[in-house]
Write a protein that holds these residues in place. Sequence first.
Motif, PDB file in Angstrom:
ATOM      1  N   LEU A  19      41.532  35.933  33.313  1.00  0.00           N
ATOM      2  CA  LEU A  19      40.090  35.807  33.148  1.00  0.00           C
ATOM      3  C   LEU A  19      39.735  34.485  32.470  1.00  0.00           C
ATOM      4  O   LEU A  19      38.824  33.789  32.896  1.00  0.00           O
ATOM      5  CB  LEU A  19      39.541  36.982  32.336  1.00  0.00           C
ATOM      6  N   ARG A  20      40.470  34.120  31.435  1.00  0.00           N
ATOM      7  CA  ARG A  20      40.235  32.828  30.756  1.00  0.00           C
ATOM      8  C   ARG A  20      40.418  31.661  31.729  1.00  0.00           C
ATOM      9  O   ARG A  20      39.628  30.719  31.737  1.00  0.00           O
ATOM     10  CB  ARG A  20      41.193  32.676  29.585  1.00  0.00           C
ATOM     11  N   ASP A  21      41.465  31.734  32.531  1.00  0.00           N
ATOM     12  CA  ASP A  21      41.720  30.670  33.509  1.00  0.00           C
ATOM     13  C   ASP A  21      40.592  30.573  34.542  1.00  0.00           C
ATOM     14  O   ASP A  21      40.149  29.480  34.891  1.00  0.00           O
ATOM     15  CB  ASP A  21      43.045  30.901  34.233  1.00  0.00           C
ATOM     16  N   LEU A  22      40.137  31.716  35.028  1.00  0.00           N
ATOM     17  CA  LEU A  22      39.079  31.718  36.042  1.00  0.00           C
ATOM     18  C   LEU A  22      37.762  31.192  35.483  1.00  0.00           C
ATOM     19  O   LEU A  22      37.051  30.440  36.151  1.00  0.00           O
ATOM     20  CB  LEU A  22      38.876  33.132  36.601  1.00  0.00           C
ATOM     21  N   ILE A  23      37.443  31.566  34.249  1.00  0.00           N
ATOM     22  CA  ILE A  23      36.217  31.065  33.620  1.00  0.00           C
ATOM     23  C   ILE A  23      36.301  29.555  33.444  1.00  0.00           C
ATOM     24  O   ILE A  23      35.362  28.825  33.754  1.00  0.00           O
ATOM     25  CB  ILE A  23      35.951  31.780  32.284  1.00  0.00           C
ATOM     26  N   GLY A  24      37.453  29.070  32.979  1.00  0.00           N
ATOM     27  CA  GLY A  24      37.637  27.623  32.828  1.00  0.00           C
ATOM     28  C   GLY A  24      37.550  26.893  34.153  1.00  0.00           C
ATOM     29  O   GLY A  24      36.944  25.819  34.251  1.00  0.00           O
ATOM     30  N   VAL A  59      24.125  30.732  35.442  1.00  0.00           N
ATOM     31  CA  VAL A  59      25.461  30.558  34.853  1.00  0.00           C
ATOM     32  C   VAL A  59      26.174  31.904  34.799  1.00  0.00           C
ATOM     33  O   VAL A  59      27.341  32.027  35.204  1.00  0.00           O
ATOM     34  CB  VAL A  59      25.363  29.919  33.456  1.00  0.00           C
ATOM     35  N   ALA A  60      25.492  32.938  34.296  1.00  0.00           N
ATOM     36  CA  ALA A  60      26.096  34.267  34.213  1.00  0.00           C
ATOM     37  C   ALA A  60      26.453  34.793  35.600  1.00  0.00           C
ATOM     38  O   ALA A  60      27.534  35.360  35.802  1.00  0.00           O
ATOM     39  CB  ALA A  60      25.146  35.226  33.515  1.00  0.00           C
ATOM     40  N   ASN A  61      25.576  34.598  36.562  1.00  0.00           N
ATOM     41  CA  ASN A  61      25.827  35.043  37.928  1.00  0.00           C
ATOM     42  C   ASN A  61      27.063  34.361  38.504  1.00  0.00           C
ATOM     43  O   ASN A  61      27.909  35.002  39.125  1.00  0.00           O
ATOM     44  CB  ASN A  61      24.594  34.765  38.790  1.00  0.00           C
ATOM     45  N   GLN A  62      27.168  33.065  38.317  1.00  0.00           N
ATOM     46  CA  GLN A  62      28.316  32.325  38.841  1.00  0.00           C
ATOM     47  C   GLN A  62      29.620  32.798  38.214  1.00  0.00           C
ATOM     48  O   GLN A  62      30.609  33.028  38.906  1.00  0.00           O
ATOM     49  CB  GLN A  62      28.140  30.825  38.595  1.00  0.00           C
ATOM     50  N   LEU A  63      29.630  32.947  36.909  1.00  0.00           N
ATOM     51  CA  LEU A  63      30.867  33.325  36.216  1.00  0.00           C
ATOM     52  C   LEU A  63      31.259  34.770  36.485  1.00  0.00           C
ATOM     53  O   LEU A  63      32.421  35.056  36.793  1.00  0.00           O
ATOM     54  CB  LEU A  63      30.730  33.081  34.720  1.00  0.00           C
ATOM     55  N   SER A  68      34.864  38.401  39.128  1.00  0.00           N
ATOM     56  CA  SER A  68      34.983  39.717  39.743  1.00  0.00           C
ATOM     57  C   SER A  68      35.637  39.628  41.122  1.00  0.00           C
ATOM     58  O   SER A  68      36.585  40.347  41.418  1.00  0.00           O
ATOM     59  CB  SER A  68      33.600  40.349  39.868  1.00  0.00           C
ATOM     60  N   ARG A  69      35.134  38.738  41.963  1.00  0.00           N
ATOM     61  CA  ARG A  69      35.681  38.613  43.326  1.00  0.00           C
ATOM     62  C   ARG A  69      37.111  38.097  43.312  1.00  0.00           C
ATOM     63  O   ARG A  69      37.967  38.606  44.019  1.00  0.00           O
ATOM     64  CB  ARG A  69      34.805  37.685  44.163  1.00  0.00           C
ATOM     65  N   THR A  70      37.386  37.090  42.528  1.00  0.00           N
ATOM     66  CA  THR A  70      38.723  36.498  42.506  1.00  0.00           C
ATOM     67  C   THR A  70      39.718  37.438  41.848  1.00  0.00           C
ATOM     68  O   THR A  70      40.843  37.575  42.313  1.00  0.00           O
ATOM     69  CB  THR A  70      38.705  35.147  41.771  1.00  0.00           C
ATOM     70  N   GLY A  71      39.312  38.110  40.785  1.00  0.00           N
ATOM     71  CA  GLY A  71      40.192  39.069  40.129  1.00  0.00           C
ATOM     72  C   GLY A  71      40.504  40.249  41.021  1.00  0.00           C
ATOM     73  O   GLY A  71      41.627  40.743  41.059  1.00  0.00           O
ATOM     74  N   ALA A  72      39.511  40.721  41.791  1.00  0.00           N
ATOM     75  CA  ALA A  72      39.721  41.870  42.672  1.00  0.00           C
ATOM     76  C   ALA A  72      40.631  41.507  43.838  1.00  0.00           C
ATOM     77  O   ALA A  72      41.401  42.329  44.303  1.00  0.00           O
ATOM     78  CB  ALA A  72      38.383  42.377  43.194  1.00  0.00           C
ATOM     79  N   ARG A  73      40.565  40.274  44.311  1.00  0.00           N
ATOM     80  CA  ARG A  73      41.425  39.857  45.422  1.00  0.00           C
ATOM     81  C   ARG A  73      42.880  39.773  45.003  1.00  0.00           C
ATOM     82  O   ARG A  73      43.773  39.812  45.830  1.00  0.00           O
ATOM     83  CB  ARG A  73      40.983  38.501  45.955  1.00  0.00           C
TER      84      ARG A  73
END
Length: 116
Positions: A19-24, A59-63, A68-73
Amino acid sequence: MWCPKYRRPVLVGSVADRLRDLIGQKCDEHGWSVPALEVMPDHVHLVVRADPTASPSYVANQLKGFTSRTGARRGSCASRCATGRTSGRWCCRAARCSWCRAGSSTGRPARGARRS
């Protein structure tokens, strides 16, 4: 701040690191900086410095959408089974939780099995 469905404590270990990596990654893509980020087991605290043209809701929508999509995949048991989506297309069936260990074709847990 945001939290997983039903505030289940799934943001631990490798899931929290991912999650930290994806947010960054998403913030770098948009040119935003992250002065503060704290991932707790059941929620995330985040401060993002963005340009004035980006609204806080954008910003919240993008993050949230990207993580969510990348983690679920990714197919991790924590990101899928903990949300309650356990049909064959969602559950990894990797025997990491009671939902996966049940192994039923319906995707429901075995009798007496508890959600992780």
